[in-house]
Design a protein around this motif. Sequence first.
Motif, PDB file in Angstrom:
ATOM      1  N   ASP A  41       1.247  -1.229   0.399  1.00  0.00           N
ATOM      2  CA  ASP A  41      -0.176   0.145  -0.223  1.00  0.00           C
ATOM      3  C   ASP A  41       0.758   1.502   0.033  1.00  0.00           C
ATOM      4  OD1 ASP A  41      -1.788  -1.839   0.138  1.00  0.00           O
ATOM      5  OD2 ASP A  41      -2.477  -1.488   1.904  1.00  0.00           O
ATOM      6  N   ASP A  42       0.270   1.693  -0.238  1.00  0.00           N
ATOM      7  CA  ASP A  42       0.677   3.438  -1.137  1.00  0.00           C
ATOM      8  C   ASP A  42       0.355   4.309   0.220  1.00  0.00           C
ATOM      9  OD1 ASP A  42       1.611   2.691  -2.838  1.00  0.00           O
ATOM     10  OD2 ASP A  42       0.146   3.313  -4.165  1.00  0.00           O
ATOM     11  N   SER A  43      -0.090   3.810   1.075  1.00  0.00           N
ATOM     12  CA  SER A  43      -0.520   4.523   2.553  1.00  0.00           C
ATOM     13  C   SER A  43      -0.992   4.381   3.523  1.00  0.00           C
ATOM     14  CB  SER A  43      -2.035   5.710   1.880  1.00  0.00           C
ATOM     15  OG  SER A  43      -2.683   5.622   2.791  1.00  0.00           O
ATOM     16  N   ALA A  48       5.253   5.894   3.452  1.00  0.00           N
ATOM     17  CA  ALA A  48       4.633   6.606   3.535  1.00  0.00           C
ATOM     18  C   ALA A  48       4.647   6.588   5.462  1.00  0.00           C
ATOM     19  CB  ALA A  48       2.978   6.520   3.918  1.00  0.00           C
TER      20      ALA A  48
END
Lengths: 83, 225
Positions: B37-39, B72
């Motif tokens: 995931d990017d976040s 992140a």
Amino acid sequence: MSRVVVEVMLKPEILDPQGRAVEGALDRLGLVGVTSVRQGKRFEIELAGPLDASRRERLNELAETLLANPVIENFTVHVVEDA
Amino acid sequence: MTPRVGVITFPGSLDDRDALRAIDYAGADPVALWHGDDSLGAVDAVVLPGGFSYGDYLRCGAIARFSPIMAALIPAAKDGLPVLGICNGFQVLCEAHLLPGALTRNDHRHFVCRDQRLRIESNTTAWTADYQVGEEILVPIKNGEGCYIAEESVLDELERSGRVLARYVGGNPNGSYRDIAGITNEAGNIVGLMPHPEHAIDDLTGPSSDGLGFFTSILHRLVSA
């Protein structure tokens, strides 16, 4: 094609238990007079095309962050072929 | 609202389920996070669990440190997000340079797996406030590369600024310099610990329930914030 060799060694002051184990085996297998074994890593990287400045820079960055951890390791980047 | 504490699963993570359970036991809301995931979503704290992320290839934690979710996590941790790295998670935090030093192969070369006594040395961090300084706790330890090392000057600075969080008592299991089992960053929000408090939250399944304090500490910190 270009070829780059990155070699990574634990810093001299860092204990190398793997090297110690190999040292013990060499001694046990009859090699007389071994005083030290240090174990390192060698990465042989092949790239398509020549190494321009930006790729060299990125390679050096990744050698310092991914391939080696400068807290415990020294490394060298050696361009073997650049074409 | 109940605080939300995330646990990142990397390929090869082992103890993510136990970490989620420990968060739930403590009374916080556990949130499963994925390495790709990017976040971080809307979490109030993050646990990096134990295991063998990316098979421990290259160096323990070295590849996990560059996974998308770490892009992140790293700035968020620097901004004060509470982060606890356990075992492999501690290795990831050191590889990411969020904590000083490194974890290297145990000096005796053997994998160690046993119950280990620790002495809590600091209760000013987000993850240890529920302990008393000097309190001894019993939690499992299991690692092959748990030998904490850092330059003498770094070790001196850690000691001087009270950033040694916990020390091994009753025998050093892995050769860690100055018996260090865990450290924290200057702000006290980022903590790395080699032993496993998430495996000691209930006498039924662990050697004690001493480890639960890490998870109640963060809950109390977030509730009072």
